[in-house]
Each structure stands twice: as C-alpha cells, then as structure tokens.
Design an enzyme around this catalytic site. Structure first.
Site: not given
Ligand code: IDP
Ligand code: MG
Length: 150
Positions: A10, A50, A58, A86, A92, A103, A113, A116, A127
């Site tokens: 990100k 998203y 948010f 993951r 998260t 993270r 964070n 993704h 995706e």
C-alpha cells in the site's frame, strides 16, 4: 496445492521505502513472484477492489488512502500461497498483529497497515484479474525448487 495470491504493498509501504525489505520476505520464504508492477490506483478500481467494504465507516478513508500514492502490485505463487501469505501479513490491526509478521513489524494503525493479500481462492482469482492481464503473469521455474519443495 500450488496457488497464486494477489498482494499489494500500500502507499505507506512505498512511501516509507519498505518495498525491498517486504519483497525480500516473500523471496526468502521460497515463494515465487510471477508478476510485479508499481502503479497508481484510480477511484473506480479502488472501489471495485474494496467493494465488500462499501458500507463501512472507514470506506471513504480507505479509498483516499489507496488512491493517494503509488502501490506495488504483485502476483505471488507457491504451495498454499494464499494462506501462507496471509499468515506472513498478520492481523488487520498492526497493533494486534504478531511480531514477525509484516504488519506486526512495520505498522501501528489499521488505516495504515502496509499491505494487502487475498484471503481466499475466490478473492485471489478476482483480484488478480482486476489488476493484471493474463500475459503479464510469468510462467517460469526457479532453480532452487528441489530445495524448497520435497
Ligand atoms: P484485511 O486487509 O486484513 O483483509 P479487511 O477487514 O478486509 O482487512 O479490511 C480491508 C482494509 O480496510 C484493511 O486492510 C485496512 O486497510 C482497511 N480497514 C479495515 N478496518 C479499518 C478500520 O477500522 N479503520 C481504517 N481502515 C480499516
Ligand atoms: Mg480483507
């Protein structure tokens, strides 16, 4: 089973010069980077990606964050890559993410964070198709594969 996952560093990861260290973690794990692209994300693509969160408080902030600065998009392949990545990414909320996860090591705020990663085979497929053309995904073998896999 060999899987492909969609992973995106990100804007905070890019702006904080964390692309190299984070990419190294995936390489060192034995995973294979099969597509890689630095790009910006427009509002339409961000809202599509998203979409499941469109009714969350948010959401507007999330779209602003993701469209604010370049992101590094990737397709990463490996045995059970979706769940393995993951786990490497962590929870998260970076404050709750275990130390040793991306993270957990690099972040402090859920709204910043770092990264993704797809959460299931269905979302990975969706995706990857959203961010990459089929001919941008490389099909190749790595010389160390017999030392990564039995
Ligand atoms: P995930 O990225 O771990 O799968 P999701 O719950 O699917 O987490 O949320 C998607 C993204 O939305 C998060 O990674 C984060 O960037 C953002 N987000 C989720 N919850 C919050 C929040 O409470 N405040 C700000 N941003 C949030
Ligand atoms: Mg999610």
């Amino acid at each position: 089973m060999i899987e492909k996952s969609f992973v995106m560093m990100k804007p905070d990861a890019v702006s904080r010069r964390l692309m190299g260290p984070i990419l190294s973690r995936f390489e060192e794990k034995g995973l294979k980077i099969v597509a890689l692209k630095l790009r910006t994300v427009d509002e339409e693509l961000a809202k599509d990606h998203y979409g499941e969160h469109s009714d969350k408080p948010f959401f507007d902030g999330l779209i602003k964050y993701i469209t604010s600065y370049p992101v590094l998009t990737m397709v990463i392949e490996g045995d059970e890559a979706i769940s393995v990545i993951r786990k490497m990414v962590g929870s998260t909320n970076p404050k709750e993410a275990a130390v040793g996860t991306i993270r957990g090591d690099y972040g402090l705020d859920t709204g910043r964070n770092i990264i993704h990663a797809s959460d299931a085979p269905g979302s990975a497929k969706r995706e990857i198709a959203l961010f990459f053309d089929e001919d941008e995904i490389c099909d190749y073998s790595m010389f160390d594969e017999p030392w990564v896999y039995e």
